[in-house]
Write a protein that holds these residues in place. Structure first.
Motif, short mmCIF file in Angstrom:
data_model
loop_
_atom_site.label_atom_id
_atom_site.label_comp_id
_atom_site.label_asym_id
_atom_site.label_seq_id
_atom_site.Cartn_x
_atom_site.Cartn_y
_atom_site.Cartn_z
N TYR A 123 0.84 -1.19 0.00
CA TYR A 123 0.00 0.00 0.00
C TYR A 123 0.88 1.25 0.00
O TYR A 123 1.91 1.30 0.68
N PHE A 124 0.46 2.27 -0.75
CA PHE A 124 1.19 3.53 -0.73
C PHE A 124 0.22 4.68 -0.92
O PHE A 124 -0.86 4.53 -1.47
N ASP A 127 -0.13 10.77 1.22
CA ASP A 127 -0.40 11.26 2.57
C ASP A 127 -0.01 10.26 3.66
O ASP A 127 -0.27 10.49 4.83
N GLY A 128 0.58 9.16 3.24
CA GLY A 128 0.95 8.12 4.21
C GLY A 128 -0.19 7.13 4.39
O GLY A 128 -1.36 7.46 4.22
N ILE A 129 0.17 5.90 4.73
CA ILE A 129 -0.82 4.84 4.88
C ILE A 129 -1.36 4.81 6.30
O ILE A 129 -0.59 4.79 7.26
N LYS A 130 -2.67 4.77 6.42
CA LYS A 130 -3.29 4.70 7.74
C LYS A 130 -3.11 3.30 8.33
O LYS A 130 -2.94 2.32 7.61
N SER A 135 -2.31 -2.62 8.44
CA SER A 135 -2.65 -3.87 9.11
C SER A 135 -3.21 -4.88 8.12
O SER A 135 -2.86 -6.07 8.17
N TYR A 136 -4.08 -4.40 7.21
CA TYR A 136 -4.65 -5.29 6.19
C TYR A 136 -3.56 -5.82 5.26
O TYR A 136 -3.53 -7.01 4.93
N ASP A 208 1.88 -2.43 -6.37
CA ASP A 208 1.76 -1.25 -5.51
C ASP A 208 0.32 -0.76 -5.55
O ASP A 208 -0.19 -0.36 -6.61
N TRP A 209 -0.30 -0.79 -4.39
CA TRP A 209 -1.74 -0.54 -4.24
C TRP A 209 -1.94 0.86 -3.68
O TRP A 209 -1.62 1.13 -2.54
#
Length: 335
Positions: A123-124, A127-130, A135-136, A208-209
């Motif tokens: 994940y990318f 704004d940064g990954i929450k 976790s997912y 890359d998601w």
């Protein structure tokens, strides 16, 4: 060396800011024998023109307009116009690592039909990954590394929607994109599971998601939580429910109440337990909540665990393991 044709299917709508990067990542694949069937789902920005320019420059790209509405209709149209022996899906705002198609093809060629090739995802976001998405990602990748994706299929979607590949004949056998059920990626994962297709382990990050606030999975009504619960229960009752066992719903929060209500509507009997002293003994929907240790008084149960708190889930897992209960057969986590 075999080089079967791979059909890459993409629906897109108003992703003009990401399409060029996405399409360039496909053009830069080390595996060359692919076709891209890409369907415009009523874009109102410059997305169509961007894809059109790519299609004019490379005849492997087929650009279509969705005659219907929505992702499922677009995917149905894309698949109808595809001709590849192998089928994969891609999202128009994501990026393929250069070896993605090669990795997936190689795995299918080694393992053959009735298998699904998967890859690890990253994940990318600008704004940064929450924390929830990270976790997912970690959870999903841990399953994929061992090919144990189905072991937790009732928690969340265990197949990364833009990072799988399958033989065309197997895809048709599980009804492809035909069911009009959302979320469509989770529904497809359940149908792979239903057919008994094996997930091939993979330890390579190949996709890359991208995450952003206006992403469809964040904003569309088809992806709200209630649809997930209904889908989970639909397939649980079809595939894994054992009517000879006592069905137990664990948890009386929002999800527990939703599952209980659905079971009542379907006239399926169940016991309802929780570990909250304030709720034990209360009557909800005509069912009395009981203490969780009621589980020990039954000889044969199957539990749907709806408790969302991660720490509580860990404690529940320790408890059911202490009772020698087995996943799927004796309990499933619905969150």
């Amino acid at each position: 060396m075999q080089t079967p044709l791979v059909s890459i299917l993409i629906p897109f709508k108003n992703t003009e800011h990401y399409l060029t990067e996405c399409l360039n990542s496909i053009m830069n694949q080390t595996y060359l024998n692919w076709e891209l069937i890409i369907v415009d789902d009523a874009s109102s920005d410059n997305s169509f023109d961007i894809v059109s320019a790519f299609a004019k420059a490379d005849n492997r790209i087929k650009l279509l307009k969705n005659a219907g509405s929505g992702i499922i209709n677009a995917l149905q149209l894309a698949f109808k116009h595809s001709s590849g022996e192998l089928i994969t899906r891609m999202d128009s705002d994501d990026i393929m690592r250069t070896n993605k198609i090669q990795v997936l093809v190689d795995k299918l060629l080694v393992h053959g039909k009735k298998h699904i090739a998967l890859g690890l995802v990253n994940y990318f976001s600008k704004d940064g990954i929450k924390a929830g998405y990270k976790s997912y990602e970690l959870w999903l990748n841990a399953l994929t590394e061992k090919g144990l994706n189905y072991s937790e299929i009732y928690k969340e979607c265990v197949i990364p929607s833009p990072c799988w590949m399958i033989h065309r004949t197997d895809f048709i056998a599980c009804d492809a994109f035909e069911p009009n059920r959302y979320p469509e990626d989770y529904d497809l994962a359940f149908r792979f599971y239903k057919q008994g297709y094996r997930c091939i382990p993979c330890d390579a990050v190949i996709h890359d998601w991208r995450d952003y606030n206006t992403r469809t999975s964040r904003t569309h009504e088809h992806y709200v939580e209630n649809h997930f619960l209904e889908l989970k229960l639909h397939y649980f009752l079809e595939l894994d429910y054992q009517s000879n066992k006592v069905l137990v719903v664990w948890g009386a929060g929002k999800k527990g109440k939703k599952v209980a209500k659905l079971l009542i509507e379907k006239n399926i009997p169940f016991e309802w337990i929780c570990d909250n002293p304030k709720k034990i003994g209360k009557d909800i929907y005509g069912t009395t909540l009981k203490a969780f240790n009621l589980l020990e008084s039954f000889t044969d149960t199957q539990s749907i665990i709806t408790v969302a708190n991660k720490e509580a889930q860990s404690e529940i897992l320790d408890y059911v393991n202490g009772l020698n209960m087995n996943p799927i057969e004796d309990y499933v986590f619905f969150c």
